[in-house]
Enzyme design. Structure first.
Site, PDB file in Angstrom:
ATOM      1  N   GLU A  67      -1.596  13.976   5.185  1.00  0.00           N
ATOM      2  CA  GLU A  67      -0.948  12.538   5.823  1.00  0.00           C
ATOM      3  C   GLU A  67      -0.311  12.803   7.316  1.00  0.00           C
ATOM      4  OE1 GLU A  67      -0.370   9.376   2.943  1.00  0.00           O
ATOM      5  OE2 GLU A  67       1.182  10.713   2.729  1.00  0.00           O
ATOM      6  N   ASN A  76       0.206   4.949  -3.666  1.00  0.00           N
ATOM      7  CA  ASN A  76       0.897   5.412  -3.788  1.00  0.00           C
ATOM      8  C   ASN A  76       1.504   3.902  -3.227  1.00  0.00           C
ATOM      9  OD1 ASN A  76       4.272   5.397  -2.496  1.00  0.00           O
ATOM     10  ND2 ASN A  76       3.468   7.140  -0.664  1.00  0.00           N
ATOM     11  N   GLU A 128       8.518   9.661   4.254  1.00  0.00           N
ATOM     12  CA  GLU A 128       9.155   8.553   4.857  1.00  0.00           C
ATOM     13  C   GLU A 128      10.414   9.672   4.160  1.00  0.00           C
ATOM     14  OE1 GLU A 128       6.150   5.482   4.871  1.00  0.00           O
ATOM     15  OE2 GLU A 128       6.670   6.152   2.110  1.00  0.00           O
ATOM     16  N   SER A 172      -3.503   4.825   6.381  1.00  0.00           N
ATOM     17  CA  SER A 172      -4.337   4.078   6.813  1.00  0.00           C
ATOM     18  C   SER A 172      -5.801   3.801   6.188  1.00  0.00           C
ATOM     19  CB  SER A 172      -4.456   3.528   8.459  1.00  0.00           C
ATOM     20  OG  SER A 172      -2.862   3.320   8.758  1.00  0.00           O
ATOM     21  N   LYS A 227       4.326   2.444  -3.186  1.00  0.00           N
ATOM     22  CA  LYS A 227       5.966   2.457  -2.343  1.00  0.00           C
ATOM     23  C   LYS A 227       7.268   1.630  -2.873  1.00  0.00           C
ATOM     24  CE  LYS A 227       3.314   4.726   1.919  1.00  0.00           C
ATOM     25  NZ  LYS A 227       3.368   4.116   3.107  1.00  0.00           N
ATOM     26  N   HIS A 238       6.909  13.224   0.934  1.00  0.00           N
ATOM     27  CA  HIS A 238       5.986  12.489   1.975  1.00  0.00           C
ATOM     28  C   HIS A 238       7.001  12.271   3.140  1.00  0.00           C
ATOM     29  CE1 HIS A 238       4.811   7.939   3.215  1.00  0.00           C
ATOM     30  NE2 HIS A 238       2.943   8.474   2.646  1.00  0.00           N
ATOM     31  N   GLY A 271       0.661   3.654   7.468  1.00  0.00           N
ATOM     32  CA  GLY A 271       0.909   2.337   7.875  1.00  0.00           C
ATOM     33  C   GLY A 271       0.866   1.824   9.675  1.00  0.00           C
TER      34      GLY A 271
END
Length: 323
Positions: free
Chosen positions: A233, A79, A165, A279, A81, A163, A239
């Site tokens: 996730e 991904n 986000e 990560s 992003k 996701h 991240g």
């Protein structure tokens, strides 16, 4: 406010109707997060970063096979992003084209929308293309959105939906995401369906409650799981550099597979690939890949580095077990 308005609008749109299986989902109040017990599994409460918990799938691998509880092929998605320029992506594609990748892995990358066509026209056919999001229905007067039909038109095979986000920054809720997944599948676009808990939810013992509620929203909407990959996730690991221990990740993966078995079917539980994201990098992927219920990875930052992404793809070799 914009996200709430979009969700409200989406709820008024018609989505494909399909006969859905009956799901015997237990109310969230019956779960106590990481302390929930299964009839065939033994869980112990686990501190956030302790490596002491030992979880194993009932299936024992034999010599020379791949140690996977599910029956699906190992899957690694990248991904990208909101990263990259024309030049940096050209370099990344060149690195991916020259990488030696294990044959028994499905590999997918998700560039930003504006570079999808560039990547599609220059990337090896060995790697499939995914979008990072799609609209909930057919295109039209929806400023800033991208329709499934447009993604199919430029050669996308996959889309990432749900996701964290999109959930926690944009404000998409479980039901809206489920509708998006159903529409994408109805148009022949395969779905990477993301689930995962916030740090405060894990610390409150609500990991299973949150993940199962997100799974239920997908299960209530999708007509079939044949073209769905589930990506667990944990939001606190995305991240941040904080990675769930292999045992922590395995614990949730085996619980999600058990949820599919109890609420959808044995066949779907076995066939659906459950991949880990948060990560993941070239240094930790091998140990994570050894877990039986981890069927691959959804990779963020490390997917922007071609050689490191290749290492993660090739971590499938860690599943080869000795006598």
């Amino acid at each position: 406010m914009a996200a709430v308005t979009s969700t409200s609008l989406a709820s008024r749109l018609s989505t494909p109707k399909a006969a859905a299986p009956s799901h015997s989902y237990s109310p969230a109040t019956q779960f106590s997060g990481l302390r929930r017990s299964f009839s065939n599994l033994d869980y112990s409460p686990q501190p956030l970063f302790s490596p002491n918990l030992r979880i194993s799938s009932p299936r024992k691998p034999c010599k020379g096979i791949v140690a996977m509880a599910g029956s699906g092929k190992f899957f690694v998605g990248g991904n990208w992003k909101c990263n990259g320029t024309k030049d940096s992506i050209s370099k990344l594609v060149s690195d991916l084209n020259s990488a030696k990748l294990e044959a028994d892995v499905d590999v997918v990358v998700a560039p930003p929308f504006v570079y999808l066509d560039q990547v599609r026209n220059s990337l090896t056919d060995r790697i499939e293309i995914s979008a990072q999001n799609s609209w909930v229905g057919k295109g039209g007067a929806f400023t800033g959105e991208i329709s499934v039909e447009q993604l199919k038109d430029i050669g996308c095979n996959w889309v990432i939906l749900g996701h964290s986000e999109r959930r926690h920054v944009i404000g998409e809720d479980d039901q809206f995401i489920g509708k998006k997944a159903a529409y994408a599948l109805s148009q022949g676009l395969k779905v990477i369906a993301c689930i995962g808990e916030l740090l405060q939810e894990r610390e409150a013992g609500k990991t299973f409650e949150v993940c199962f509620q997100q799974m239920k929203a997908f299960a209530d909407a999708v007509p079939s799981w044949d073209d769905v990959v589930v990506a667990y996730e944990p939001v606190w690991a995305i991240g941040t550099g904080k990675v769930a221990t292999p045992q922590q990740a395995q614990e949730v993966h085996v619980a999600v597979r058990d949820w599919l078995k109890k609420n959808v079917s044995d066949e779907v539980a076995s066939k659906t690939r459950i991949i880990y994201g948060g990560s993941v990098n070239g240094s930790n992927c091998a140990e994570l890949a050894k877990q039986e219920d981890i069927d691959g990875f959804l990779v963020g930052g490390a997917s922007l580095k071609g050689p490191e992404f290749a290492v993660i793809v090739n971590s499938v070799t860690s599943k080869k077990v000795a006598a």
